[in-house]
Design an enzyme around this catalytic site. Structure first.
Site, PDB file in Angstrom:
ATOM      1  N   TYR A 116       0.822  -1.217   0.000  1.00 34.27           N
ATOM      2  CA  TYR A 116       0.000   0.000   0.000  1.00 34.27           C
ATOM      3  C   TYR A 116       0.854   1.264   0.000  1.00 34.27           C
ATOM      4  O   TYR A 116       0.501   2.274  -0.609  1.00 34.27           O
ATOM      5  CB  TYR A 116      -0.943   0.002   1.205  1.00 34.27           C
ATOM      6  CG  TYR A 116      -2.146  -0.892   1.021  1.00 34.27           C
ATOM      7  CD1 TYR A 116      -3.083  -0.625   0.029  1.00 34.27           C
ATOM      8  CD2 TYR A 116      -2.343  -2.004   1.825  1.00 34.27           C
ATOM      9  CE1 TYR A 116      -4.182  -1.443  -0.156  1.00 34.27           C
ATOM     10  CE2 TYR A 116      -3.443  -2.827   1.651  1.00 34.27           C
ATOM     11  CZ  TYR A 116      -4.357  -2.539   0.656  1.00 34.27           C
ATOM     12  OH  TYR A 116      -5.442  -3.354   0.480  1.00 34.27           O
ATOM     13  N   GLU A 215       1.610 -29.225  18.335  1.00 33.96           N
ATOM     14  CA  GLU A 215       0.815 -28.863  17.155  1.00 33.96           C
ATOM     15  C   GLU A 215      -0.499 -28.174  17.501  1.00 33.96           C
ATOM     16  O   GLU A 215      -0.847 -27.162  16.912  1.00 33.96           O
ATOM     17  CB  GLU A 215       0.519 -30.110  16.302  1.00 33.96           C
ATOM     18  CG  GLU A 215      -0.412 -29.830  15.119  1.00 33.96           C
ATOM     19  CD  GLU A 215      -0.633 -31.040  14.224  1.00 33.96           C
ATOM     20  OE1 GLU A 215       0.115 -32.022  14.345  1.00 33.96           O
ATOM     21  OE2 GLU A 215      -1.549 -30.969  13.387  1.00 33.96           O
ATOM     22  N   ASP A 267       0.567 -34.568  15.395  1.00 31.61           N
ATOM     23  CA  ASP A 267      -0.250 -35.696  14.986  1.00 31.61           C
ATOM     24  C   ASP A 267       0.588 -36.691  14.191  1.00 31.61           C
ATOM     25  O   ASP A 267       1.524 -36.299  13.495  1.00 31.61           O
ATOM     26  CB  ASP A 267      -1.411 -35.231  14.093  1.00 31.61           C
ATOM     27  CG  ASP A 267      -2.451 -34.440  14.877  1.00 31.61           C
ATOM     28  OD1 ASP A 267      -2.436 -34.499  16.122  1.00 31.61           O
ATOM     29  OD2 ASP A 267      -3.252 -33.743  14.227  1.00 31.61           O
TER      30      ASP A 267
END
Lengths: 389, 389
Positions: A116, A215, A267
């Site tokens: 921007y 996690e 996991d």
């Protein structure tokens, strides 16, 4: 407003401590000024200036297990000033000029803000953020050659993420007084310390024996609420999925500075292993120019492993591997230099494919909500040699 | 492991403070025991037991601007014990039994963990998490009728999210000593306080004049690094997109307890307005049973507004509305009781559709990185009557 026009972003006038440039800041300014001088010199000498950037692609990556992360090769590409490159050439110098200003003012910009800011550059403005991101990636790659990260150039990521709890005192600097500020991560109750966008200026004090990178937010909260960090004398860090740059850099600087090991607790699925853990430990291919800052080579894989599913009788708490899981696992075995370099990983991934199932860390709740901190983690931590590399 | 079998989750044996049940805890236990007794009574009386849950659908929602959020209607549906319902009936009672145990042990479970805990329920075990989520939503709706949230039942969300910085002292309870613990949110440097999964037990101390809920991490970091919270005497809260339950509840309890206004600072697009702000302020339709806890009726919309795009000359820093934006905006005008009840919002959304563009809060960087804290926010805060409802 109508009359308001500024070629460069006006930086903060908020009262702040007189900026003390540290070594890395000086190095950053040298890199920027050096580049600007070279360009100026060739122009004065009536020679078309050029900027050299390392090539950012897997073809320019090497992996050495001793180094521990994907390294950038020697390949570079030049951007010579020409009719076609004049815009991106100008944009590159503009972004570096803002970087210089931000270092001097101890300020920063997100990549989005940088885009921007360019809206006031007239013809040199970026039309879409991908344009500014590409130019910034080039600058970042150039800076990485002299050991500087994008954060050093004061371009911060949009997101920080990453919560910390446990035996750690983070030492920050008060932006107003310039004095050191101690943040005790044992003092936040059920809450935690949220890692800032840039961690380069942080220092650490700790007696902790290791870091656990976790996690999921739920598991982090469980270990924190039960003060596992106290009973195990460790530091808990929630990565909330794939860790952000700031989180990875925080863990890396902490582990380097305090010489403590990092254990990943994720996991047991190809995503947790090949995306979260692999990115944390060795980084990624297309971002090889920043791995040296953001990877955590000292990380080891605590679990959940395919073998854990058998050892802890989690079979009926698993889920079948999906096509995408199988594809990801096979890719890891076939194309990923990291897994291909480590036999134990090849074995583990093959075992997962053979079993055809995945297990989440929450699956341990089958044996009781706190089985994870009363039995699983203690048993795993008692045999750290067994951790996957 | 082979011999290890437990019908119920074993809860923590980690040393913790003797649990002092607070009023809400007692109310929770009453609700659970009352339900269990009714079921037992009908069984003893040879009557098929039934459980009644409020109907969770838009058809059972009402919106009163004075109340300020979507309320649950009077509709209920019964789950009578039968051959077809026996499993979900048993699962409902099981989850409530675990809830009782968790309240007594001052523990918690994520929805995901609750699903895995069921793996030891034999025939009553859940096969997929959507099953356990549905049963839990029913229990949650039932509890909401007597003023209890799911967190009160000790079922916490997976994610917390939400960072806090500024003039606020959060008072938590040390799980080990049971003593109060003060967390000073002015003391985190460039970092911040990360909101825990459950905030019901937190207390607050503050002299701040208002809360700003900020959509993006980058903007939060900017206002925090420049200590805007000090110059403006406020509390900064990063929602990171649509705020999580914990973040919404944190803001709500803080605003209620300290009687301070909440100003939302989000992107000027249908998502920021109709999803982030609307959810923060009045909640959502299908979760009407929890809005009473999680919405923040005292929230007002600071910006970015469509009018701001003109007032602050951001036209060349906007993006065209996409199909999905236009659809979302038109839905808000046509189907959303909240926007339909507020003329200024109808005007603003119509103006956005007419202009055909959206603007992000970072777009203000066009006028300089810190224009937002040196001019935009001061100017907006000087005219709070102008905030959208």
């Amino acid at each position: 407003m109508a009359e308001r026009k500024k070629p460069e972003p006006k930086l903060s006038s908020v009262k702040r401590a007189p900026r003390k440039l540290d070594e890395l800041d000086k190095k950053t300014l040298q890199m920027i000024e050096g580049t600007a001088l070279r360009v100026r010199k060739s122009i004065d000498g009536r020679v078309l200036p050029e900027l050299r950037f390392p090539t950012r692609s897997l073809s320019n990556v090497k992996y050495d297990t001793k180094v521990g992360y994907f390294e950038l090769g020697k390949g570079t590409s030049a951007r010579a000033l020409s009719v076609n490159t004049v815009k991106s050439f100008a944009q590159t110098l503009r972004l570096m000029a803002i970087s210089k200003e931000m270092v001097e003012n101890n300020d920063f910009a997100t990549k989005r803000e940088a885009y921007y800011v360019s809206k006031n550059w007239g013809d040199a403005k970026f039309n879409e953020q991908p344009e500014s991101d590409t130019v910034m990636d080039d600058i970042e790659a150039m800076a990485s050659v002299v050991g500087l990260s994008r954060e050093q150039l004061r371009y911060f990521p949009e997101e920080h993420g990453g919560s910390v709890a446990g035996n750690l005192v983070v030492i920050d600097i008060d932006s107003e007084t310039g004095k050191e500020l101690e943040i005790d991560c044992t003092g936040f109750g059920t809450g935690s310390y949220s890692i800032p966008h840039s961690v380069e200026h942080l220092k650490f004090k700790t007696e902790a024996k290791f870091v656990i990178a976790i996690e999921t937010g739920g598991m982090f909260q469980r270990l924190n609420n039960h003060k596992f960090w106290k009973s195990a004398s460790c530091i808990l860090i929630e990565t909330a999925g794939v860790p952000t740059r700031a989180t990875r850099r925080f863990i890396r600087r902490l582990a380097d500075d305090k010489k403590i090991p990092v254990y990943a607790f994720v996991d047991c699925d190809p995503y947790g292993i090949a995306n979260i853990y692999r990115t944390l430990k060795v980084g990624s291919g297309n971002m090889a120019h920043i791995n040296r800052f953001f990877c955590v080579p000292q990380a080891q894989y605590l679990g959940v492993t395919p073998q854990d599913i058998l050892d802890f009788k989690l079979e009926d708490a698993t889920h079948p591997l999906q096509e995408v899981d199988i594809k990801r696992a096979k890719d890891a075995l076939k194309n990923d230099p990291f897994f291909m370099a480590h036999k134990p990983w090849i074995k583990a991934i093959e075992q997962m494919l053979k079993m055809g199932v995945r297990a989440e860390q929450q699956a341990l709740a089958k044996w009781g909500l706190n089985f994870v901190l009363e039995e699983y983690l203690p048993r795993k931590l008692a045999n750290r040699k067994g951790f996957l590399p």
